[in-house]
Motif scaffolding. Structure first.
Motif, PDB file in Angstrom:
ATOM      1  N   ALA A 108      20.098  -9.644  23.697  1.00 56.16           N
ATOM      2  CA  ALA A 108      19.276  -9.395  22.478  1.00 56.16           C
ATOM      3  C   ALA A 108      19.334  -8.253  22.246  1.00 56.16           C
ATOM      4  N   GLY A 109      19.632  -7.214  23.208  1.00 61.77           N
ATOM      5  CA  GLY A 109      19.509  -5.889  22.887  1.00 61.77           C
ATOM      6  C   GLY A 109      21.125  -5.303  22.415  1.00 61.77           C
ATOM      7  N   ALA A 110      22.122  -6.252  22.649  1.00 61.67           N
ATOM      8  CA  ALA A 110      23.232  -6.032  22.222  1.00 61.67           C
ATOM      9  C   ALA A 110      23.315  -6.338  20.871  1.00 61.67           C
ATOM     10  N   LEU A 111      22.910  -7.543  20.514  1.00 61.04           N
ATOM     11  CA  LEU A 111      22.784  -8.030  19.062  1.00 61.04           C
ATOM     12  C   LEU A 111      22.188  -7.071  18.094  1.00 61.04           C
ATOM     13  N   ALA A 112      21.007  -6.614  18.659  1.00 65.13           N
ATOM     14  CA  ALA A 112      20.045  -5.738  17.790  1.00 65.13           C
ATOM     15  C   ALA A 112      20.895  -4.359  17.445  1.00 65.13           C
ATOM     16  N   LEU A 113      21.631  -3.829  18.613  1.00 66.80           N
ATOM     17  CA  LEU A 113      22.315  -2.650  18.466  1.00 66.80           C
ATOM     18  C   LEU A 113      23.692  -2.699  17.631  1.00 66.80           C
ATOM     19  N   GLY A 114      24.432  -3.789  18.147  1.00 66.86           N
ATOM     20  CA  GLY A 114      25.678  -3.972  17.515  1.00 66.86           C
ATOM     21  C   GLY A 114      25.533  -4.362  16.082  1.00 66.86           C
ATOM     22  N   GLY A 115      24.433  -5.081  15.829  1.00 63.07           N
ATOM     23  CA  GLY A 115      24.378  -5.585  14.091  1.00 63.07           C
ATOM     24  C   GLY A 115      23.866  -4.319  13.595  1.00 63.07           C
ATOM     25  N   TRP A 116      23.051  -3.715  13.953  1.00 61.09           N
ATOM     26  CA  TRP A 116      22.425  -2.351  13.298  1.00 61.09           C
ATOM     27  C   TRP A 116      23.580  -1.410  13.102  1.00 61.09           C
ATOM     28  N   THR A 117      24.406  -1.177  14.046  1.00 63.52           N
ATOM     29  CA  THR A 117      25.657  -0.039  13.903  1.00 63.52           C
ATOM     30  C   THR A 117      26.611  -0.819  12.836  1.00 63.52           C
ATOM     31  N   ALA A 118      26.845  -2.066  13.062  1.00 62.18           N
ATOM     32  CA  ALA A 118      27.852  -2.657  12.077  1.00 62.18           C
ATOM     33  C   ALA A 118      27.609  -2.605  10.744  1.00 62.18           C
TER      34      ALA A 118
ATOM     35  N   VAL B 141      33.608 -11.417   3.595  1.00 67.24           N
ATOM     36  CA  VAL B 141      32.681 -10.564   3.646  1.00 67.24           C
ATOM     37  C   VAL B 141      32.684  -9.617   2.597  1.00 67.24           C
ATOM     38  N   GLN B 142      33.909  -8.858   2.344  1.00 64.00           N
ATOM     39  CA  GLN B 142      33.846  -8.049   1.378  1.00 64.00           C
ATOM     40  C   GLN B 142      33.641  -8.353   0.009  1.00 64.00           C
ATOM     41  N   ALA B 143      33.882  -9.695  -0.270  1.00 66.35           N
ATOM     42  CA  ALA B 143      33.259 -10.320  -1.585  1.00 66.35           C
ATOM     43  C   ALA B 143      31.820 -10.214  -1.560  1.00 66.35           C
ATOM     44  N   ALA B 144      31.200 -10.588  -0.232  1.00 65.22           N
ATOM     45  CA  ALA B 144      29.686 -10.614  -0.374  1.00 65.22           C
ATOM     46  C   ALA B 144      29.068  -9.119  -0.386  1.00 65.22           C
ATOM     47  N   ILE B 145      29.798  -8.100  -0.015  1.00 67.02           N
ATOM     48  CA  ILE B 145      29.317  -6.839  -0.202  1.00 67.02           C
ATOM     49  C   ILE B 145      29.322  -6.504  -1.552  1.00 67.02           C
ATOM     50  N   MET B 146      30.699  -6.911  -2.355  1.00 64.72           N
ATOM     51  CA  MET B 146      30.592  -6.444  -3.700  1.00 64.72           C
ATOM     52  C   MET B 146      29.695  -7.351  -4.597  1.00 64.72           C
ATOM     53  N   ASP B 147      29.257  -8.328  -4.144  1.00 66.09           N
ATOM     54  CA  ASP B 147      28.145  -8.892  -4.874  1.00 66.09           C
ATOM     55  C   ASP B 147      26.904  -8.718  -4.785  1.00 66.09           C
ATOM     56  N   GLY B 148      26.667  -7.953  -3.920  1.00 66.29           N
ATOM     57  CA  GLY B 148      25.540  -7.098  -3.936  1.00 66.29           C
ATOM     58  C   GLY B 148      24.490  -7.838  -2.923  1.00 66.29           C
TER      59      GLY B 148
ATOM     60  N   PRO C 149      21.930  -8.688   0.196  1.00 68.39           N
ATOM     61  CA  PRO C 149      21.448  -7.943   1.097  1.00 68.39           C
ATOM     62  C   PRO C 149      22.175  -7.562   2.377  1.00 68.39           C
ATOM     63  N   ARG C 150      21.843  -6.605   3.235  1.00 68.64           N
ATOM     64  CA  ARG C 150      22.942  -6.274   4.275  1.00 68.64           C
ATOM     65  C   ARG C 150      22.406  -7.310   5.369  1.00 68.64           C
ATOM     66  N   HIS C 151      21.265  -7.516   5.625  1.00 67.60           N
ATOM     67  CA  HIS C 151      20.849  -8.424   6.726  1.00 67.60           C
ATOM     68  C   HIS C 151      21.443  -9.792   6.444  1.00 67.60           C
ATOM     69  N   ARG C 152      21.470 -10.303   5.227  1.00 67.94           N
ATOM     70  CA  ARG C 152      22.079 -11.559   4.740  1.00 67.94           C
ATOM     71  C   ARG C 152      23.559 -11.636   5.258  1.00 67.94           C
ATOM     72  N   ILE C 153      24.364 -10.341   4.618  1.00 70.13           N
ATOM     73  CA  ILE C 153      25.728 -10.423   5.073  1.00 70.13           C
ATOM     74  C   ILE C 153      25.945 -10.590   6.513  1.00 70.13           C
ATOM     75  N   LEU C 154      25.247  -9.956   7.400  1.00 70.01           N
ATOM     76  CA  LEU C 154      25.277  -9.832   8.762  1.00 70.01           C
ATOM     77  C   LEU C 154      24.943 -11.412   9.383  1.00 70.01           C
ATOM     78  N   SER C 155      23.938 -12.062   9.034  1.00 66.18           N
ATOM     79  CA  SER C 155      23.544 -13.268   9.709  1.00 66.18           C
ATOM     80  C   SER C 155      24.397 -14.336   9.098  1.00 66.18           C
ATOM     81  N   HIS C 156      24.837 -14.393   7.817  1.00 67.47           N
ATOM     82  CA  HIS C 156      25.507 -15.682   7.361  1.00 67.47           C
ATOM     83  C   HIS C 156      26.884 -15.499   7.033  1.00 67.47           C
ATOM     84  N   HIS C 157      27.488 -14.168   7.167  1.00 71.57           N
ATOM     85  CA  HIS C 157      28.849 -13.927   6.882  1.00 71.57           C
ATOM     86  C   HIS C 157      29.601 -13.283   8.078  1.00 71.57           C
ATOM     87  N   MET C 158      28.932 -12.372   8.801  1.00 75.28           N
ATOM     88  CA  MET C 158      29.646 -11.923   9.884  1.00 75.28           C
ATOM     89  C   MET C 158      29.372 -12.236  11.251  1.00 75.28           C
TER      90      MET C 158
END
Length: 296
Positions: free
Chosen positions: A96-106, A197-204, A206-215
């Motif tokens: 849990a700690g690693a996912l929170a910290l790793g996801g936040w910094t990613a 993932v790059q396409a999802a970022i360019m589509d605008g 939300p960052r949390h959705r990119i993290l949970s659904h694409h990365m």
């Protein structure tokens, strides 16, 4: 691997000075009584023969008899579940700690938070469990008095209070949070460079959705392997941490077994821990194969 490990355990205990007959006998025992006890414990037989005889009972769950005459399974029946509980809680907290910290910094690569977490996670993983344990004892027990320094055991063989789990839990989890944070951060960084993932970022999106659904889905194989590896490290570190905090787990059992030169009991502890780790490694391989197979 488990067979090779157990063979190594038998050989290692055999190389220690003394034997189980001498270590578990009363003071003043005669040489004749000591020789008779060695025969009774089977110590007059070759190590390879004793190993083969002990391993024939494994399929039926028979871990042999200790040098003091108790069944190994009975000796481990109480402490091993306590160790599994402590290890499982530490594993959940680590992931849990690693996912929170790793996801936040990613989501904020190259920033001050990313650099700070990278440095802190490296330092945390580099610290041995006993160093973390001593530091936590000083700060959270001796200096502040917030948490108990030792674990008291109740009538059922478990810790009397949940607060007695906190220091051993943190001592085990902190180094593994450091290890897994680096794995999660690296796996997510690899996923961030992929075209979808790059396409999802360019589509605008939300960052949390990119993290949970694409990365995160693509990073799961690496995270699963890291989790299984952490389980082995946690069980290994538990031996030291349990001894420091007087936790009623297999750490004290293993320390006593080594002092007694009790090969069946040492091998029983290793077999139980090795089996648990092997199951987790198998599950990690199955998860990785399933995810990677779905992407082929």
């Amino acid at each position: 691997m488990l067979v090779v490990l157990l063979a190594g355990v038998f050989a290692a205990v055999e190389l220690l000075p003394g034997d189980a007959a001498g270590a578990t006998s009363e003071r003043g025992v005669t040489a004749a009584d000591l020789a008779a006890r060695r025969v009774a414990l089977g110590l007059d037989r070759p190590v390879a023969e004793r190993l083969l005889d002990w391993m024939t009972g494994l399929p039926a769950g028979d871990l042999g008899t200790t040098a003091r005459g108790r069944h190994v399974t009975d000796v481990l029946a109480g402490p091993f579940p306590n160790t599994l509980l402590l290890g499982a809680l530490a594993l959940v907290l680590s992931i849990a700690g690693a996912l929170a910290l790793g996801g936040w910094t990613a989501l904020r690569p190259g920033g001050r938070v990313d650099r700070a977490v990278d440095t802190a996670s490296t330092a945390a993983f580099a610290l041995p469990e006993f160093v973390v344990s001593v530091a936590l004892l000083l700060v959270l027990s001796q200096w502040t008095g917030w948490l108990p320094a030792v674990t008291l055991t109740g009538p059922d063989g478990t810790p009397e209070s949940w607060s007695m789990l906190i220091l051993p839990l943190l001592s085990l989890a902190i180094p593994q949070i450091g290890w897994n944070t680096r794995i999660v951060r690296g796996a997510l960084a690899d996923q961030a460079a992929l075209p979808h993932v790059q396409a999802a970022i360019m589509d605008g999106l939300p960052r949390h959705r990119i993290l949970s659904h694409h990365m995160l889905p693509g990073a799961l194989p690496a995270i699963a392997v890291s989790t299984a590896t952490s389980a082995g490290m946690l069980l290994g570190g538990a031996v030291v941490v349990e001894t420091l905090f007087n936790y009623p787990g297999i750490g004290a059992v293993l320390a006593g077994a080594i002092a007694d030169r009790d090969t069946p009991l040492v091998a029983g502890v290793v077999a139980a821990a090795g089996a648990a780790i092997s199951v987790l490694l198998l599950l990690a391989d199955l998860i990785r194969d399933r995810i990677l197979g779905a992407h082929r």
